[in-house]
Design a protein around this motif. Structure first.
Motif, short mmCIF file in Angstrom:
data_model
loop_
_atom_site.label_atom_id
_atom_site.label_comp_id
_atom_site.label_asym_id
_atom_site.label_seq_id
_atom_site.Cartn_x
_atom_site.Cartn_y
_atom_site.Cartn_z
N THR A 192 6.10 16.93 12.67
CA THR A 192 6.83 15.69 12.35
C THR A 192 5.86 14.55 12.08
O THR A 192 5.98 13.83 11.09
N LEU A 193 4.88 14.38 12.97
CA LEU A 193 3.89 13.33 12.77
C LEU A 193 3.10 13.57 11.48
O LEU A 193 2.90 12.64 10.69
N GLY A 194 2.67 14.81 11.27
CA GLY A 194 1.87 15.11 10.09
C GLY A 194 2.62 14.87 8.79
O GLY A 194 2.06 14.32 7.82
N PHE A 195 3.89 15.26 8.75
CA PHE A 195 4.70 15.06 7.54
C PHE A 195 4.81 13.57 7.20
O PHE A 195 4.58 13.16 6.06
N ALA A 197 2.96 11.08 8.29
CA ALA A 197 1.65 10.48 8.00
C ALA A 197 1.26 10.74 6.55
O ALA A 197 0.80 9.84 5.84
N CYS A 198 1.43 11.97 6.11
CA CYS A 198 1.08 12.33 4.73
C CYS A 198 1.99 11.61 3.73
O CYS A 198 1.53 11.13 2.69
N LEU A 199 3.28 11.50 4.06
CA LEU A 199 4.21 10.81 3.17
C LEU A 199 3.84 9.34 3.03
O LEU A 199 3.84 8.78 1.92
N ALA A 200 3.50 8.71 4.15
CA ALA A 200 3.11 7.29 4.10
C ALA A 200 1.80 7.10 3.34
O ALA A 200 1.63 6.10 2.63
N ALA A 201 0.91 8.07 3.46
CA ALA A 201 -0.41 7.95 2.82
C ALA A 201 -0.35 8.20 1.32
O ALA A 201 -1.07 7.55 0.55
N THR A 202 0.49 9.14 0.90
CA THR A 202 0.49 9.56 -0.51
C THR A 202 1.71 9.09 -1.28
O THR A 202 1.68 9.03 -2.51
N GLY A 203 2.81 8.81 -0.58
CA GLY A 203 4.05 8.46 -1.25
C GLY A 203 4.73 9.64 -1.92
O GLY A 203 5.69 9.48 -2.67
N SER A 204 4.27 10.85 -1.61
CA SER A 204 4.79 12.05 -2.28
C SER A 204 5.46 12.98 -1.29
O SER A 204 4.81 13.46 -0.35
N LEU A 205 6.73 13.26 -1.49
CA LEU A 205 7.44 14.23 -0.66
C LEU A 205 6.87 15.64 -0.87
O LEU A 205 6.82 16.44 0.08
N ARG A 252 9.47 8.57 18.08
CA ARG A 252 8.14 7.98 18.16
C ARG A 252 7.14 8.75 17.30
O ARG A 252 6.17 8.18 16.81
N ASN A 253 7.37 10.06 17.10
CA ASN A 253 6.47 10.84 16.25
C ASN A 253 6.63 10.46 14.78
O ASN A 253 5.65 10.42 14.03
N VAL A 254 7.86 10.18 14.36
CA VAL A 254 8.09 9.69 13.00
C VAL A 254 7.39 8.35 12.80
O VAL A 254 6.64 8.15 11.83
N ARG A 255 7.61 7.44 13.72
CA ARG A 255 7.04 6.10 13.57
C ARG A 255 5.51 6.12 13.66
O ARG A 255 4.82 5.42 12.91
N ALA A 256 4.98 6.95 14.56
CA ALA A 256 3.52 7.05 14.67
C ALA A 256 2.93 7.64 13.40
O ALA A 256 1.88 7.19 12.92
N GLY A 257 3.58 8.64 12.83
CA GLY A 257 3.10 9.21 11.58
C GLY A 257 3.07 8.19 10.47
O GLY A 257 2.10 8.10 9.70
N GLN A 258 4.12 7.39 10.38
CA GLN A 258 4.18 6.36 9.35
C GLN A 258 3.04 5.34 9.52
O GLN A 258 2.43 4.91 8.54
N LEU A 259 2.74 4.99 10.76
CA LEU A 259 1.68 4.02 11.02
C LEU A 259 0.30 4.61 10.76
O LEU A 259 -0.56 3.96 10.15
N ILE A 260 0.07 5.83 11.22
CA ILE A 260 -1.22 6.49 10.98
C ILE A 260 -1.44 6.66 9.47
O ILE A 260 -2.53 6.43 8.94
#
Length: 325
Positions: A192-195, A197-205, A252-260
């Motif tokens: 969940t965190l990894g997904f 984080a990658c989505l926030a970083a790349t903008g690509s699903l 919290r894992n979703v939100r942490a991933g988005q922030l990371i």
């Protein structure tokens, strides 16, 4: 006649961890008229929790750790980072009247990356140790319920815990695969965190989906070497919990991933979330554990995400590694 609360009496069930999730678990069990103690380690929070519980089930009481004997069943509703310290303290309170210690955590413990179930089994024996996992977002439990999988190598313990957890707004099923159920929960948090984080970083699903799939596979392959059953990953505690958590805006894992994924550090992410995020601490422990075990699995995705979390890989370098795949 309902028995009055007595905050120093021995409860049938002790729930250690008075956060939102621990409170929801304790409340659920007490609704089946089972004497339940919600235990905090904080003296300053104790009176506030007692006032809050005054409006709850009369079978639910608040205690400080050490104020009363442990119940027959002890639930650890704690972040995995706190488990080792609390288990160390529990050893001095243990008696033969305590029949089971139950982990609700979905992470690894420091410093060696033991799972909570491994730690409990080592301290109290496998027949007294169990794991509970499944889709159980605390804010949804009172209205929509939750679904648990209870796993122990002891069929007797698992059956008893299923009866405890199968309550007014929760359902529970048993499993004899504590290793698989626990690793499915650990995988769920990390993926969940990894997904996100990658989505926030790349903008690509598409990129995020591929990254999450690779991360899932690496942890899954390692879990199989630990004796996990593939079926545990395919069921409620695996895919079911992963789908629920990855779509929960309050996770919290979703939100942490988005922030990371947006360039924040672990400290900044947890300061904004105002809670400990298990997966941020588990992923580096997992990478270290796999390397120390010399497991016959390759883990480039775990390694890259771990390096980003601990600061060994700059945010821009991590993004470059994602888009070059």
């Amino acid at each position: 006649m309902v028995r009055p609360r007595t905050n120093r009496q021995r409860a049938e069930v002790t729930v250690i961890g008075a956060g939102t999730f621990g409170h929801a678990i304790a409340d659920s069990i007490s609704r089946s008229e089972i004497r339940t103690a919600l235990v905090t380690r904080s003296e300053t929070r104790l009176e506030r929790i007692r006032q809050m519980l005054a409006r709850s089930s009369p079978y639910l009481m608040a205690q400080r750790l050490g104020d009363a004997p442990l119940g027959e069943y002890v639930f650890l509703a704690l972040p995995s980072a706190d488990i080792a310290e609390v288990v160390g303290r529990l050893a001095s309170y243990h008696s033969e009247e305590t029949l089971g210690y139950v982990s609700l955590s979905k992470g690894l413990t420091a410093p060696d990356g033991e799972t909570p179930h491994e730690l409990l089994s080592r301290r109290f024996g496998s027949i007294r140790s169990a794991v509970i996992s499944g889709p159980s977002l605390a804010d949804e439990m009172p209205k929509h319920g939750a679904h648990f999988v209870v796993a122990s190598s002891s069929h007797t313990l698992a059956d008893k815990l299923v009866l405890l957890m199968d309550g007014e707004y929760t359902s529970a099923t048993g499993s004899n695969d504590p290793t698989g159920i626990e690793w499915a929960g650990i995988t769920k948090n990390a993926v969940t965190l990894g997904f996100h984080a990658c989505l926030a970083a790349t903008g690509s699903l598409n990129q995020a989906g591929a990254f999450a799939g690779q991360l899932f596979t690496e942890i899954y392959d390692y879990a199989l070497t630990m004796g996990a059953s593939p079926r545990s990953f395919a069921g409620i505690a695996g895919i079911g919990d992963l789908m629920a958590t990855s779509h929960a805006s309050t996770s919290r894992n979703v939100r942490a991933g988005q922030l990371i994924g947006s360039g924040h550090s672990v400290g900044e992410a947890e300061a904004r979330i105002k809670q400990v995020v298990e997966s941020l601490h588990t992923i580096p422990l997992l990478e270290r554990r796999i390397n120390q075990d010399h497991a016959a699995t390759t883990t480039p995705t775990i390694t890259a995400l771990s390096n980003r979390i601990v600061g060994n890989l700059a945010h821009e370098q991590w993004i470059a590694s994602l888009t070059s795949r």
